[in-house]
Design a protein around this motif. Structure first.
Motif, mmCIF file in Angstrom:
data_model
loop_
_atom_site.group_PDB
_atom_site.id
_atom_site.type_symbol
_atom_site.label_atom_id
_atom_site.label_comp_id
_atom_site.label_asym_id
_atom_site.label_seq_id
_atom_site.Cartn_x
_atom_site.Cartn_y
_atom_site.Cartn_z
ATOM 1 N N ARG A 161 0.772 -0.917 0.077
ATOM 2 C CA ARG A 161 0.213 0.052 0.015
ATOM 3 C C ARG A 161 0.976 1.294 -0.138
ATOM 4 O O ARG A 161 1.881 1.207 0.301
ATOM 5 C CB ARG A 161 -0.890 0.091 1.150
ATOM 6 N N PRO A 162 0.216 2.529 -0.182
ATOM 7 C CA PRO A 162 1.216 3.602 -0.394
ATOM 8 C C PRO A 162 1.787 3.913 0.941
ATOM 9 O O PRO A 162 1.265 3.353 1.933
ATOM 10 C CB PRO A 162 0.182 4.654 -0.829
ATOM 11 N N VAL A 163 2.576 4.769 1.084
ATOM 12 C CA VAL A 163 3.180 5.048 2.035
ATOM 13 C C VAL A 163 2.178 6.103 2.995
ATOM 14 O O VAL A 163 2.124 5.962 4.350
ATOM 15 C CB VAL A 163 4.270 6.229 1.869
ATOM 16 N N GLY A 164 1.686 6.989 2.362
ATOM 17 C CA GLY A 164 0.522 7.749 2.970
ATOM 18 C C GLY A 164 -0.758 6.996 2.631
ATOM 19 O O GLY A 164 -0.837 5.820 2.506
ATOM 20 N N SER A 165 -1.885 7.749 2.897
ATOM 21 C CA SER A 165 -3.229 7.270 2.571
ATOM 22 C C SER A 165 -3.412 6.948 1.217
ATOM 23 O O SER A 165 -4.447 5.831 1.072
ATOM 24 C CB SER A 165 -4.161 8.244 3.353
ATOM 25 N N SER A 166 -2.954 7.658 0.290
ATOM 26 C CA SER A 166 -3.296 7.251 -1.000
ATOM 27 C C SER A 166 -2.109 7.578 -1.776
ATOM 28 O O SER A 166 -1.114 8.306 -1.406
ATOM 29 C CB SER A 166 -4.624 7.840 -1.427
ATOM 30 N N ILE A 167 -2.116 7.715 -3.152
ATOM 31 C CA ILE A 167 -1.432 8.371 -4.199
ATOM 32 C C ILE A 167 -1.939 9.354 -4.899
ATOM 33 O O ILE A 167 -3.019 9.168 -5.480
ATOM 34 C CB ILE A 167 -0.626 7.157 -4.884
ATOM 35 N N PRO A 168 -1.598 10.717 -4.976
ATOM 36 C CA PRO A 168 -2.003 11.517 -5.767
ATOM 37 C C PRO A 168 -2.269 11.068 -7.346
ATOM 38 O O PRO A 168 -1.538 10.614 -7.939
ATOM 39 C CB PRO A 168 -1.372 12.872 -5.662
ATOM 40 N N ILE A 169 -3.463 11.501 -7.875
ATOM 41 C CA ILE A 169 -3.808 11.221 -9.318
ATOM 42 C C ILE A 169 -3.890 12.385 -9.959
ATOM 43 O O ILE A 169 -5.179 13.377 -9.547
ATOM 44 C CB ILE A 169 -4.986 10.444 -9.556
ATOM 45 N N TYR A 170 -3.333 12.961 -11.028
ATOM 46 C CA TYR A 170 -3.509 14.153 -11.785
ATOM 47 C C TYR A 170 -4.077 13.750 -13.093
ATOM 48 O O TYR A 170 -3.618 12.647 -13.814
ATOM 49 C CB TYR A 170 -2.237 14.925 -11.925
ATOM 50 N N LEU A 171 -4.932 14.342 -13.710
ATOM 51 C CA LEU A 171 -5.611 13.828 -15.002
ATOM 52 C C LEU A 171 -5.290 14.996 -16.046
ATOM 53 O O LEU A 171 -5.247 16.290 -15.826
ATOM 54 C CB LEU A 171 -7.242 14.025 -14.780
ATOM 55 N N GLY A 172 -4.849 14.501 -16.971
ATOM 56 C CA GLY A 172 -4.470 15.189 -18.129
ATOM 57 C C GLY A 172 -5.661 15.376 -19.110
ATOM 58 O O GLY A 172 -5.929 15.051 -20.081
ATOM 59 N N ALA A 173 -6.791 16.383 -18.436
ATOM 60 C CA ALA A 173 -8.098 16.370 -19.187
ATOM 61 C C ALA A 173 -7.905 17.617 -19.921
ATOM 62 O O ALA A 173 -7.831 18.979 -19.492
ATOM 63 C CB ALA A 173 -9.026 16.432 -17.896
ATOM 64 N N ASN A 174 -8.442 17.531 -21.294
ATOM 65 C CA ASN A 174 -8.328 18.623 -22.096
ATOM 66 C C ASN A 174 -9.848 18.732 -22.743
ATOM 67 O O ASN A 174 -9.949 19.688 -23.616
ATOM 68 C CB ASN A 174 -7.297 18.320 -23.130
ATOM 69 N N SER A 175 -10.948 18.125 -22.368
ATOM 70 C CA SER A 175 -12.108 18.382 -22.989
ATOM 71 C C SER A 175 -13.083 18.638 -22.023
ATOM 72 O O SER A 175 -12.762 18.629 -20.772
ATOM 73 C CB SER A 175 -12.687 17.156 -23.561
ATOM 74 N N PRO A 176 -14.146 19.415 -22.294
ATOM 75 C CA PRO A 176 -15.075 19.882 -21.036
ATOM 76 C C PRO A 176 -15.613 18.766 -20.224
ATOM 77 O O PRO A 176 -15.711 18.767 -18.968
ATOM 78 C CB PRO A 176 -16.297 20.297 -21.786
ATOM 79 N N ARG A 177 -16.106 17.754 -20.745
ATOM 80 C CA ARG A 177 -16.193 16.413 -19.953
ATOM 81 C C ARG A 177 -15.109 15.962 -19.076
ATOM 82 O O ARG A 177 -15.424 15.614 -17.817
ATOM 83 C CB ARG A 177 -16.673 15.176 -20.888
ATOM 84 N N THR A 178 -13.901 15.981 -19.559
ATOM 85 C CA THR A 178 -13.007 15.236 -18.819
ATOM 86 C C THR A 178 -12.341 16.260 -17.782
ATOM 87 O O THR A 178 -12.088 15.811 -16.630
ATOM 88 C CB THR A 178 -11.767 14.651 -19.589
#
Length: 357
Positions: A161-178
């Motif tokens: 499991r991660p060192v902390g509570s979780s792992i940051p997720i960054y989204l490469g989002a380029n459309s209005p929906r994403t």
């Protein structure tokens, strides 16, 4: 200049494809020594222009072992090439090696990495959303017993499991929906290059998604993947962007949204070729660069951070006032060493001092 903006982060993207692996690792170490906050690796099977393309999730653990402070991220991975449980395990492993410094950048996937290898990538947004839920559950220590749209689990759990509570997720989002999904689901938003005005406009989608999901907008780090060039003369820095134009702006719609039009060139297509055709050494790659020649250089300048040191500082302030907090920089300077040193000696210290860090 009178910088009244908050703390900013600066990341350095490793030059893939270009340098041998050992050189990339040296750049990661130098980035930390120079004061950068993060180091990023592009996660591709194929890239243009052609060259050495190592696997990002194999490269970053080595960089983690050689550094102590910088964040380490992918820009960006996808869940077509990696089963979400395997990706969750790999991410948790890198997180342990780095002492909790890993960021998983995710995108919907690019056809050049998928179609030539026969990798299925139907319903990319729904697949990404399901994978995020799977990975976060596994990182939390849950035992999965379920069948989703894409994956089935029977008493499935991770033994790391991660060192902390979780792992940051960054989204490469380029459309209005994403972009709205980034606001609803992600820890960070990492779009491709755009002008400060477009960044501010598109950030509205992210914030709307956060509000609709009952989240505070402050939970989401606002980043940008952007090209930069620094030179003694601004014109030299701007000219360095010329050969990267289709990488900086690969959407006619985005170009027009910023108020620009393609320049009429007889041999240039009016649209970039589909990404599954942009394969190094093929006619698709030739069409890709031909399309780029029709993009006005002034548009590439508006979608980047380029010029003298003072020009770049002013440009960074414009982006920061549009909402950017974390600059993930691709160094394309006419002299890459000079650009790197400009950030290390002048730009990063200026903004760090201005923020009282």
């Amino acid at each position: 200049m009178n910088s009244d903006i908050g703390p900013l982060k600066f990341g350095n993207v490793l030059p893939i494809p270009a340098a041998p692996v050992e050189a990339l690792l040296k750049i990661a170490v130098r980035s930390e020594e120079a004061g950068f906050d993060s180091v990023w690796a592009s996660d591709h099977l194929l890239m243009v222009p052609g060259g050495l393309v190592p696997n990002a999730l194999s490269l970053l653990p080595a960089a983690a072992a050689l550094t102590r402070r910088v964040l380490l991220g992918t820009a960006v991975s996808d869940v077509h090439r990696y089963h979400p449980a395997v990706l969750a395990q790999m991410a948790a492993t890198i997180d342990h090696i780095s002492g909790g410094r890993f960021i998983l950048g995710l995108g919907a996937g690019e056809a050049m990495n998928l179609d030539p290898f026969g990798i299925e990538h139907d319903r990319p947004v729904a697949r990404t959303v399901e994978a995020i839920g799977v990975m976060r559950s596994l990182w939390a220590g849950d035992v999965l017993e379920c069948e989703g749209l894409f994956w089935r689990f029977q008493r499935a759990s991770l033994q790391i499991r991660p060192v902390g509570s979780s792992i940051p997720i960054y989204l490469g989002a380029n459309s209005p929906r994403t972009r709205r999904l980034a606001g609803a689901l992600a820890d960070g938003w990492l779009p491709t290059p755009r002008t400060p005005e477009l960044y501010k406009k598109h950030l509205g989608d992210v914030l709307r998604g956060a509000r609709e999901a009952g989240r505070s907008p402050e939970e989401i780090e606002r980043a940008i993947f952007i090209y930069t060039a620094v030179a003694e003369e601004a014109e030299d820095a701007h000219r360095a962007l010329e050969r990267f134009k289709p990488l900086i702006i690969h959407s006619v719609e985005l170009l027009r949204e910023a108020g620009f039009e393609l320049e009429p060139l007889g041999e240039a297509p009016e649209q970039p070729p589909p990404y599954h055709e942009v394969i190094p050494g093929t006619a698709g790659e030739e069409a890709f660069w031909a399309f780029g020649r029709s993009i006005p250089l002034e548009a590439a300048v508006e979608f980047s951070i380029s010029g003298t040191v003072d020009d770049c500082m002013r440009r960074i302030e414009e982006f920061a006032r549009s909402g950017v907090e974390h600059f993930v920089l691709v160094n394309v300077g006419p002299d890459a060493k000079r650009t790197f040193e400009a950030y290390a000696r002048h730009i990063i210290p200026y903004f760090r001092e201005a923020a009282g860090r």
